[in-house]
Write a protein that holds these residues in place. Structure first.
Motif, short mmCIF file in Angstrom:
data_model
loop_
_atom_site.label_atom_id
_atom_site.label_comp_id
_atom_site.label_asym_id
_atom_site.label_seq_id
_atom_site.Cartn_x
_atom_site.Cartn_y
_atom_site.Cartn_z
N ARG A 64 35.38 12.69 -26.46
CA ARG A 64 35.58 13.56 -25.30
C ARG A 64 34.52 13.27 -24.25
O ARG A 64 33.41 12.87 -24.57
CB ARG A 64 35.59 15.03 -25.68
N THR A 65 34.90 13.48 -23.00
CA THR A 65 33.96 13.25 -21.90
C THR A 65 33.14 14.51 -21.67
O THR A 65 33.55 15.62 -22.01
CB THR A 65 34.69 12.86 -20.61
N HIS A 114 30.80 16.46 -18.67
CA HIS A 114 30.45 16.54 -17.24
C HIS A 114 29.71 17.86 -16.99
O HIS A 114 30.33 18.91 -17.07
CB HIS A 114 31.68 16.48 -16.35
N LEU A 145 33.39 6.30 -14.08
CA LEU A 145 32.65 6.52 -15.31
C LEU A 145 32.56 8.01 -15.57
O LEU A 145 32.83 8.82 -14.70
CB LEU A 145 31.24 5.90 -15.23
N SER A 146 32.18 8.36 -16.78
CA SER A 146 31.91 9.75 -17.15
C SER A 146 30.41 9.93 -17.22
O SER A 146 29.69 8.99 -17.58
CB SER A 146 32.52 10.06 -18.53
N HIS A 147 29.93 11.12 -16.91
CA HIS A 147 28.50 11.38 -17.05
C HIS A 147 28.07 11.14 -18.49
O HIS A 147 26.99 10.63 -18.75
CB HIS A 147 28.16 12.82 -16.66
N VAL A 155 29.81 10.69 -22.82
CA VAL A 155 30.93 10.63 -23.74
C VAL A 155 30.43 10.98 -25.13
O VAL A 155 29.46 10.37 -25.62
CB VAL A 155 31.59 9.23 -23.75
N ARG A 156 31.08 11.95 -25.76
CA ARG A 156 30.77 12.31 -27.14
C ARG A 156 31.74 11.56 -28.04
O ARG A 156 32.96 11.67 -27.89
CB ARG A 156 30.91 13.82 -27.32
N SER A 161 25.61 8.25 -19.51
CA SER A 161 25.64 7.16 -18.52
C SER A 161 24.36 7.16 -17.71
O SER A 161 23.68 8.19 -17.60
CB SER A 161 26.83 7.34 -17.57
N GLY A 199 26.73 18.28 -23.48
CA GLY A 199 27.29 17.68 -24.70
C GLY A 199 26.75 18.29 -25.97
O GLY A 199 27.02 17.79 -27.06
#
Length: 127
Positions: free
Chosen positions: A2-3, A5, A16-18, A20-21, A29, A63
């Motif tokens: 999952r992303t 943010h 891009l995503s901030h 990612v789990r 990132s 996250g």
């Protein structure tokens, strides 16, 4: 997978995503210092490093992690003369058990960016 943010960070302007789990890992990132409106921060180097680390921490929190969970950091500096002041500022923020780290000098292609930091946090067993 999952992303991640953080609510207060603007959406990335590139694909891009901030963060990612993925399983027990959280990949953050590369973060740079940003002003409240999302623009690149322009100011003294200490404030730039601290703002960059603040952004890394925001992604970690979103996250379910913290700096204490970080196992690997990649840091990028605009020139080698920034290495010593970066180390001093980084050491103040990262804690007593620093993660593995790689630091390289790069050409950001943006005159106001002097530091970027990415991180990997482990969220499995918390020993």
């Amino acid at each position: 997978m999952r992303t991640v943010h953080p609510e207060h960070l603007p959406p990335p302007s590139v694909p891009l995503s901030h963060g990612v789990r993925a399983g027990d890992l959280l990949f953050v990132s590369g973060q740079v210092a940003t002003a409240a409106d999302g623009s690149v921060f322009i100011g003294d180097f200490a404030a730039e490093v601290n703002s960059t680390i603040d952004n890394v921490e925001a992604v970690l929190r979103a996250g379910g992690a913290s700096l204490a969970d970080v196992v690997k950091v990649n840091a990028y500096l605009a020139n080698a003369t920034l290495f010593a002041p970066f180390n001093e500022l980084y050491a103040r923020r990262i804690g007593d058990v620093p993660p593995a780290r790689t630091t390289v000098v790069v050409d950001f292609g943006h005159p106001d960016v002097r530091v970027e930091i990415e991180a990997v946090a482990y969220l499995g067993d918390r020993d």
